[in-house]
Design an enzyme around this catalytic site. Structure first.
Site: not given
Ligand code: IPM
Ligand code: MG
Length: 364
Positions: A141, A202, A235, A259
């Site tokens: 990210y 992973k 996985d 996520d």
């Molecule tokens: C989450 C969401 C966000 C992320 C999106 C909206 C950018 O999926 O908070 O899990 O990927 O973190």
């Molecule tokens: Mg999410």
């Protein structure tokens, strides 16, 4: 004691409805706060080229914490087309406001509890009680991406297999970033009498980045000899979570794996109507239902507001209002167990407002 100052960021779509529902419950719990509205979301992207305007960032810096609903986001091409014509030439690129808030304010913990409430007809199994700790600031990210392979990426022998036109996304994992999220998971386990922490990775493929994460996790685990520690490939973890979810307790992992895993875990306890998050740093936090803005349901007052209400409870806990937080949790549990008020996901046709009022009524 002075009132808490809360940045209130409903955003788009059903974000507005679930925030309104959360407010009904916060007010009924007797929580005293000054709610300061913040502009955020698609409308501001279209008109200003920024979904999280600077004035909202300033608001975050002068409040105790924030409560966030949801925002609509679209892929790059579509986002660019919707930008106001007079802004087109400025080359703005769309960035997710929630990801920006996490990074700007160093909210490195994404705390996602997934507990099966007794009587929830959507439970995968009634015994599930998982807590996901997702690293919230680094990993995939960091926003370092290339539409074409840059020269500086040239590295033998991998480059021989990467054509020029390949897009590249960079994953960065630091020892310090890994240690602090793993420590947060162990501290939570210690405080709540949880027996086990599982670090998910992973490392057999992403040797460098997951290697750093795993080394850090093992190092921190040694500081907590009374709490069991194990590791799992991501996985296999998905499979085990479906097969034997009761074998897991606290899960700690990197950003993108967290996520994905946290949506899976939310589904085990009823789906996105029950998934809520705290984005927590050392000095600030943003609380939110995990779901999106669900444009197709917007304006119908029909979605389940429980995720937002549980997020509000988590906010009170973080602010030190523990008794009110516990009452909200108990009221949610009672309303679910009674099963008289049900939104569409629970097989009923009650509105979000009706659900919030039932929970508020149970509090008093
Ligand atoms: C989450 C969401 C966000 C992320 C999106 C909206 C950018 O999926 O908070 O899990 O990927 O973190
Ligand atoms: Mg999410």
């Amino acid at each position: 004691m002075s009132k808490h100052r809360i940045a209130w960021l409903p955003g788009d779509g059903i974000g507005l409805e679930v925030c309104a529902a959360a407010r009904i419950v916060l007010d009924a719990a007797g929580f005293e706060a000054e709610y300061l509205h913040g502009d955020i979301g698609w409308e501001f992207w279209k008109s200003e080229g920024e979904a999280l305007p600077q004035r909202t960032i300033d608001l975050l810096r002068t409040t105790d914490c924030a409560f966030f609903g949801a925002i609509t986001s679209k892929p790059a091409g579509e986002a660019a087309r919707e930008l106001a014509p007079e802004l087109q030439h400025r080359g703005f690129s769309y960035r997710s406001p929630i990801v920006r808030m996490r990074q700007l304010l160093d909210l490195y913990i994404c705390l996602r509890p997934c507990k099966a409430f007794a009587g929830n007809p959507l439970n995968y199994r009634d015994s599930i009680d998982l807590t996901v700790f997702r690293e919230n600031t680094e990993g995939m990210y960091i926003g370092v991406e290339f539409n074409q392979t840059p020269d500086s990426f040239y590295c033998e022998p991998a480059m021989e297999r990467i054509p020029r036109e390949a897009a590249i996304s960079v994953r960065s994992i630091t020892p310090a970033g890994s240690r602090r999220i793993v420590r947060a998971a162990f501290e939570f386990a210690a405080r709540h009498g949880r027996g086990k922490v599982t670090a998910v990775h992973k490392a057999n493929v992403l040797r460098a980045t997951c290697g750093v994460f795993l080394d850090a996790a093992r190092q921190v685990a040694r500081e907590y000899p009374h709490i069991a520690f194990d590791t799992a490939n991501v996985d296999a973890m998905c499979m085990w979570l479906l097969k034997n979810p009761e074998n897991y307790d606290v899960i700690v992992t990197t950003n993108l794996f967290g996520d994905i895993l946290s949506d899976l875990c939310a589904q085990l306890v009823g789906g996105m109507g029950f998934g809520y998050s705290g984005n927590i740093g050392d000095h600030y936090a943003v609380f939110e239902p995990t779901h999106g803005s669900a444009p197709k349901y917007a304006g119908q007052n029909k979605v389940n507001p429980i995720a937002a209400i549980l997020a509000a409870g988590m906010m009170l806990e973080w602010l030190g209002e523990k008794e009110k937080a516990a009452r909200i949790d108990q009221a949610v549990a009672r309303v679910i167990a009674e099963g008289k008020v049900r939104t569409y996901d629970l097989g009923g046709s009650d509105t979000a407002t009706a659900m919030a009022e039932a929970i508020a009524g149970t509090l008093q």
